[in-house]
Design a protein around this motif. Structure first.
Motif, PDB file in Angstrom:
ATOM      1  N   PRO A 125       0.864  -1.182  -0.098  1.00 34.25           N
ATOM      2  CA  PRO A 125      -0.069  -0.049   0.075  1.00 34.25           C
ATOM      3  C   PRO A 125       0.709   1.252  -0.134  1.00 34.25           C
ATOM      4  O   PRO A 125       0.385   2.372  -0.569  1.00 34.25           O
ATOM      5  CB  PRO A 125      -0.894  -0.069   1.268  1.00 34.25           C
ATOM      6  CG  PRO A 125      -0.790  -1.458   1.678  1.00 34.25           C
ATOM      7  CD  PRO A 125       0.424  -2.066   0.894  1.00 34.25           C
ATOM      8  N   ALA A 126       1.937   1.216   0.649  1.00 39.82           N
ATOM      9  CA  ALA A 126       2.985   2.459   0.776  1.00 39.82           C
ATOM     10  C   ALA A 126       3.259   2.755  -0.709  1.00 39.82           C
ATOM     11  O   ALA A 126       3.243   3.802  -1.182  1.00 39.82           O
ATOM     12  CB  ALA A 126       4.061   2.296   1.705  1.00 39.82           C
ATOM     13  N   MET A 127       3.980   1.674  -1.386  1.00 40.90           N
ATOM     14  CA  MET A 127       4.256   2.097  -2.787  1.00 40.90           C
ATOM     15  C   MET A 127       3.310   2.430  -3.669  1.00 40.90           C
ATOM     16  O   MET A 127       2.997   3.354  -4.574  1.00 40.90           O
ATOM     17  CB  MET A 127       4.944   0.767  -3.390  1.00 40.90           C
ATOM     18  CG  MET A 127       6.145   0.434  -2.774  1.00 40.90           C
ATOM     19  SD  MET A 127       7.123  -0.899  -3.686  1.00 40.90           S
ATOM     20  CE  MET A 127       6.082  -2.436  -3.242  1.00 40.90           C
ATOM     21  N   VAL A 128       1.914   1.872  -3.537  1.00 37.97           N
ATOM     22  CA  VAL A 128       0.838   2.276  -4.281  1.00 37.97           C
ATOM     23  C   VAL A 128       0.546   3.740  -4.118  1.00 37.97           C
ATOM     24  O   VAL A 128       0.269   4.362  -5.145  1.00 37.97           O
ATOM     25  CB  VAL A 128      -0.359   1.318  -4.162  1.00 37.97           C
ATOM     26  CG1 VAL A 128      -1.727   1.870  -4.810  1.00 37.97           C
ATOM     27  CG2 VAL A 128      -0.140  -0.183  -4.624  1.00 37.97           C
ATOM     28  N   ARG A 129       0.556   3.932  -2.738  1.00 39.43           N
ATOM     29  CA  ARG A 129       0.186   5.519  -2.475  1.00 39.43           C
ATOM     30  C   ARG A 129       1.002   6.494  -2.959  1.00 39.43           C
ATOM     31  O   ARG A 129       0.909   7.659  -3.384  1.00 39.43           O
ATOM     32  CB  ARG A 129      -0.119   5.718  -0.891  1.00 39.43           C
ATOM     33  CG  ARG A 129      -1.399   4.868  -0.614  1.00 39.43           C
ATOM     34  CD  ARG A 129      -1.425   4.919   0.985  1.00 39.43           C
ATOM     35  NE  ARG A 129      -1.825   6.243   1.628  1.00 39.43           N
ATOM     36  CZ  ARG A 129      -2.684   6.894   1.566  1.00 39.43           C
ATOM     37  NH1 ARG A 129      -4.046   6.256   1.219  1.00 39.43           N
ATOM     38  NH2 ARG A 129      -2.944   8.228   2.101  1.00 39.43           N
ATOM     39  N   SER A 130       2.407   6.050  -2.921  1.00 39.85           N
ATOM     40  CA  SER A 130       3.302   7.065  -3.451  1.00 39.85           C
ATOM     41  C   SER A 130       3.530   7.052  -5.013  1.00 39.85           C
ATOM     42  O   SER A 130       3.207   8.275  -5.458  1.00 39.85           O
ATOM     43  CB  SER A 130       4.676   6.282  -2.920  1.00 39.85           C
ATOM     44  OG  SER A 130       4.961   6.360  -1.557  1.00 39.85           O
ATOM     45  N   ALA A 131       3.143   6.063  -5.767  1.00 34.73           N
ATOM     46  CA  ALA A 131       2.876   6.113  -7.086  1.00 34.73           C
ATOM     47  C   ALA A 131       1.764   7.041  -7.460  1.00 34.73           C
ATOM     48  O   ALA A 131       1.951   7.811  -8.213  1.00 34.73           O
ATOM     49  CB  ALA A 131       3.013   4.724  -7.580  1.00 34.73           C
ATOM     50  N   ALA A 132       0.529   6.652  -6.715  1.00 34.16           N
ATOM     51  CA  ALA A 132      -0.512   7.402  -7.133  1.00 34.16           C
ATOM     52  C   ALA A 132      -0.410   9.002  -6.821  1.00 34.16           C
ATOM     53  O   ALA A 132      -0.951   9.891  -7.523  1.00 34.16           O
ATOM     54  CB  ALA A 132      -1.740   6.683  -6.409  1.00 34.16           C
ATOM     55  N   LYS A 133       0.224   9.374  -5.769  1.00 31.56           N
ATOM     56  CA  LYS A 133       0.548  10.608  -5.422  1.00 31.56           C
ATOM     57  C   LYS A 133       1.230  11.261  -6.573  1.00 31.56           C
ATOM     58  O   LYS A 133       0.896  12.513  -6.947  1.00 31.56           O
ATOM     59  CB  LYS A 133       1.281  10.819  -4.077  1.00 31.56           C
ATOM     60  CG  LYS A 133       1.605  12.223  -3.660  1.00 31.56           C
ATOM     61  CD  LYS A 133       1.913  12.260  -2.200  1.00 31.56           C
ATOM     62  CE  LYS A 133       2.253  13.902  -1.843  1.00 31.56           C
ATOM     63  NZ  LYS A 133       2.663  14.103  -0.557  1.00 31.56           N
TER      64      LYS A 133
END
Length: 510
Positions: A125-133
């Motif tokens: 989730p941390a990577m998903v949120r970073s990439a989405a941001k």
């Protein structure tokens, strides 16, 4: 260009990675994904070569590292970010492909809390949120069905901001749904499902033309793929209102196991129901209860609609027929009606999702509860309160009337005779008014309710409902009991020679 791929669902990932390599991407990966790609002969960099730090704590920490998140998050349109990345030795990561640990599958297969905890994804989730941001510069991929879409956009030079924005929205939906599932599970396990926060997550199936009225927007959402798997459109477009009626009719028609049940609904309430030897007989008897309301109604059929039944249905205008299935000949016949809508499950009998909860919008929020259900033995375990005992047919009629009443808007009463509903009164402010309204309509339609069974979803507060039932010739009554005047109700039943049963359980539907 670099892509980071770390997925629990590895279907299609090898081909996706191969195509990315052809497009000039270096692949970074972790754990099982790294091994799968390496075994497939794909050039892949292990994440710890990038992080300069080994995976640790039994894999709990893999990608929580500035070289990973810095590579994803630094802005490509700010020179200060680019300079700092160069100074720190952080290389850009331009595509992140992540799907999360299978938490849902884990809680479905085990109650072992330690195993469940270990299947809560942190780095994903941390990577998903970073990439989405940072979607201005980074493509985030969270769904295997999007692999071809991503590749096509890269190959056709259509990797636009709008495309990346769409992927960003999907990514945040993904992590939000994941966290909601975990929170709901923990509250169910430790707080009886009623935690400080309640999350209701649905996945869109389709947009409806509009909501209840043309000026309102509307869409259908589902839990656990039930509608995607078991709602097949044969003809027409299901409206917002259709879906409510279909659900109500199907719940009633499917509530009797494999019986040949047919339910007709209008504006959310049943206006016809029967169980007979054949579906044709069931529909014919159900229609007799209120053919006026059935015009333009919704019919749910617990079985396969054949040609004979289709011909009978075409005698009046029905807006919707929802069935387990249709024979090809029945489809052809029903399609002769231009305005009819046909939907099926593709099964032999109707199968409901049987959701464990339900909720209702109130001003400023919603009320949430465990779903109500009539247990299979609820009627047969009811307590006889009168001197007269019900016949076997009356017991069958009680089961029908009681279940239908539980799925009909309160205050309601349901009259059933020979396994068919013959009168119904619903949505009234007074129970005796519901009884009178039902009987008045039956009289207008020339329906003889003599010898019928009467079910009420809540107790009778006064004996007047029993008095009205007697005038109509009712011979058997089932209700929850619990009124301070129960003795008067029992006395009235004995006075008229009725059978009276108390179920001990109320089934309001508001």
């Amino acid at each position: 260009m670099r892509a980071l791929i770390s997925v629990s669902d590895k279907s299609g990932v090898e081909n996706f990675a191969k195509e990315l390599v052809k497009l000039g991407y270096e692949i970074i990966s972790t754990g099982g994904t790294y091994k799968a790609l390496q075994n497939a002969g794909i050039a892949v960099i292990e994440a710890n070569e990038v992080t300069k730090f080994p995976e640790c704590f039994e894999g709990r920490v893999k990608t929580l590292n500035p070289y990973i998140h810095g590579g994803i998050l630094h802005r490509r349109d700010k020179q200060s970010h680019l300079d700092q990345a160069k100074e720190l030795g952080v290389e850009g990561i331009d595509l992140v492909c992540v799907n999360l640990y299978p938490f849902k599958a884990t809680i479905e297969k085990t109650d072992d809390f330690e195993e469940i905890i270990e299947n809560i994804d942190i780095g994903g989730p941390a990577m998903v949120r970073s990439a989405a941001k940072n979607h201005d510069s980074v493509i985030i991929v969270t769904d295997v069905v999007d692999y071809d879409l991503v590749l096509n956009n890269l190959k056709n030079d259509t990797n636009t901001q709008e495309f990346r924005r769409d992927m960003m929205i999907k990514a945040y939906e993904h992590t939000a749904a994941y966290d909601a599932m975990i929170a709901n599970y923990m509250n169910k396990r430790f707080n009886n499902g009623m935690g400080a926060k309640q999350f209701i997550v649905g996945e869109k199936v389709f947009d409806t033309r509009y909501g209840e009225n043309p000026h309102q927007k509307g869409a259908l959402y589902e839990f656990d793929k039930h509608l995607s798997n078991k709602f097949i459109t044969l003809k027409g477009e299901a409206s917002f209102n259709n879906m409510g009626d279909i659900s109500g009719a199907a719940k009633i028609a499917s509530a009797f196991g494999d019986d040949n049940a047919v339910c007709i609904v209008k504006h959310g309430n049943p206006c016809g129901f029967a169980i007979k030897d054949t579906l044709l007989e069931s529909y014919t008897e159900a229609l007799k209860c209120d053919p006026i309301s059935a015009f333009g109604g919704v019919v749910a059929v617990n079985g396969v609609v054949d040609l004979d039944l289709a011909v009978k249905m075409n005698e009046i205008f029905l807006e919707v027929v929802f069935a387990a299935d249709f024979t090809p000949e029945a489809e052809v016949e029903l399609n002769k009606k231009k305005r009819i809508k046909l939907f099926k499950q593709g099964t032999s009998k109707l199968e409901m999702a049987n959701d464990a909860f339900n909720f209702k919008i109130v001003d400023g929020g919603f009320v949430y509860q465990d779903a109500d259900k009539v247990e299979d033995d609820e009627v047969r375990n009811s307590e006889l309160k009168s001197k007269r005992e019900a016949s076997e047919q009356e017991v069958k009629d009680m089961e029908i009337a009681y279940k239908v009443a539980s799925l009909t808007k309160s205050n309601c009463v349901v009259y059933v005779k020979n396994s068919a509903m013959v009168a119904v009164g619903m949505g009234m402010t007074s129970r005796v008014d519901a009884a009178k309204a039902a009987l008045r309509k039956a009289e207008d339609l020339g329906i003889d309710v003599t010898g019928s069974v009467l079910a009420s979803e809540a107790f009778f507060p006064f004996r007047d409902s029993i008095d009205e039932a007697n005038k109509a010739g009712v011979k058997c009554v089932i209700e929850p009991g619990g009124s301070i005047r129960d003795d008067e109700i029992i006395e009235a039943a004995d006075e008229y020679g009725m059978s009276l049963y108390f179920s001990g359980k109320r089934h309001f539907l508001h």
